[in-house]
Enzyme design. Structure first.
Site: not given
Length: 282
Positions: A112-116
């Site tokens: 989820t690092s690419s989402c915030g």
């Protein structure tokens, strides 16, 4: 299992004429991926190549890197009261000795690092998990002319898109322009996972002489998947994100965007692009 396309009734209006007719739509259903029986992720996908999708997802998570890392992938019984198999839940059993990650930590910090999450944490996560350093791969050189030829060939191979107009595509080409594989899905990331998953199942990682072409934009997530599979060149017909460019620059990935006709932008890794002349400085 689920169909790739479904039919729905629509009201069609063309130049004032109104008619009722069936329309072909791309199917979209959830897929839950479990790891050794524990829920790991849910993605909305086009049914088909589900086992490859799960395997490719685990490659990009840094969990597996070879076919021998996976003992089995099976469909599980669904969540219906009757226990009917919906073919929307797969369980991946790792081979003995393959480390099972802390799933909670992985989901919160890595994927989820690419989402915030902050950019530095995202880049550090990929750097930590990557098993196939792109900088160590054999030298690959591609010409602008070869790159320019790829989008049309991708579009010509999108069989389901022809019927629905609603799918993204991802394709692998050799550094000489040979089409190696192509997958379609409602999600760009799923299409790439299916490609990578098929490659890992066939013992084909790292994809050290491959070009990955995606039909939309190049997000951080897609750059991450290319890096994790050892792919040296990622090309997109639309724009990259800033974090995708940062990851490409740090990892040595060649990143090409706005690949349309003979025009393109090279955002990182220009040493792999055989330019006819040095770039003029603005």
């Amino acid at each position: 299992m689920g169909r790739v396309t479904e039919s729905r009734r629509v009201i069609r209006i063309r130049d004032g004429a109104v008619s009722a007719r069936p329309d072909t739509l791309v199917a979209e259903e959830p897929l839950e991926i479990r790891l050794n029986g524990k829920p790991l992720a849910i993605t909305m996908r086009t049914p088909g190549d589900d086992f490859a999708l799960a395997a490719g997802f685990l490659v990009s998570e840094g969990v597996v890197a070879a076919a021998d890392d996976i003992r089995s992938i099976v469909y599980c019984a669904g969540a219906t009261a009757e226990g009917v198999n919906t073919y929307n839940v797969v369980d991946v059993q790792l081979a003995p000795g393959v480390e099972v990650p802390d799933i909670t930590l992985e989901r919160n910090v890595y994927t989820t690092s690419s989402c915030g999450l902050c950019g530095k944490a995202s880049l550090d996560a990929v750097r930590t998990h990557a098993r196939f350093p792109i900088a160590d791969t054999p030298p690959v050189r591609v010409t602008p002319e070869l790159l320019a030829s790829l989008p049309e060939r991708l579009r010509a191979s999108q069989r389901v898109f022809e019927r629905t107009g609603g799918l993204h595509a991802a394709a692998l080409f050799s550094d000489e322009g040979e089409l190696l594989d192509i997958r379609e899905d409602v999600g760009r990331h799923n299409a790439v996972d299916k490609l990578v998953g098929r490659a890992v199942q066939a013992g084909g990682l790292p994809l050290s002489r491959a070009i990955l072409l995606v039909s939309g934009r190049a997000s951080f997530e897609l750059a991450q998947k290319a890096v994790m599979a050892g792919i040296p060149v990622l090309a997109a017909v639309s724009a990259p994100s800033s974090l995708a460019v940062d990851l490409a620059a740090e990892s040595g990935l060649t990143l090409v965007g706005f690949l349309r006709g003979a025009s393109m932008n090279v955002y990182a890794g220009e040493h792999r692009v055989a330019l006819s002349e040095p770039a003029a400085q603005d």
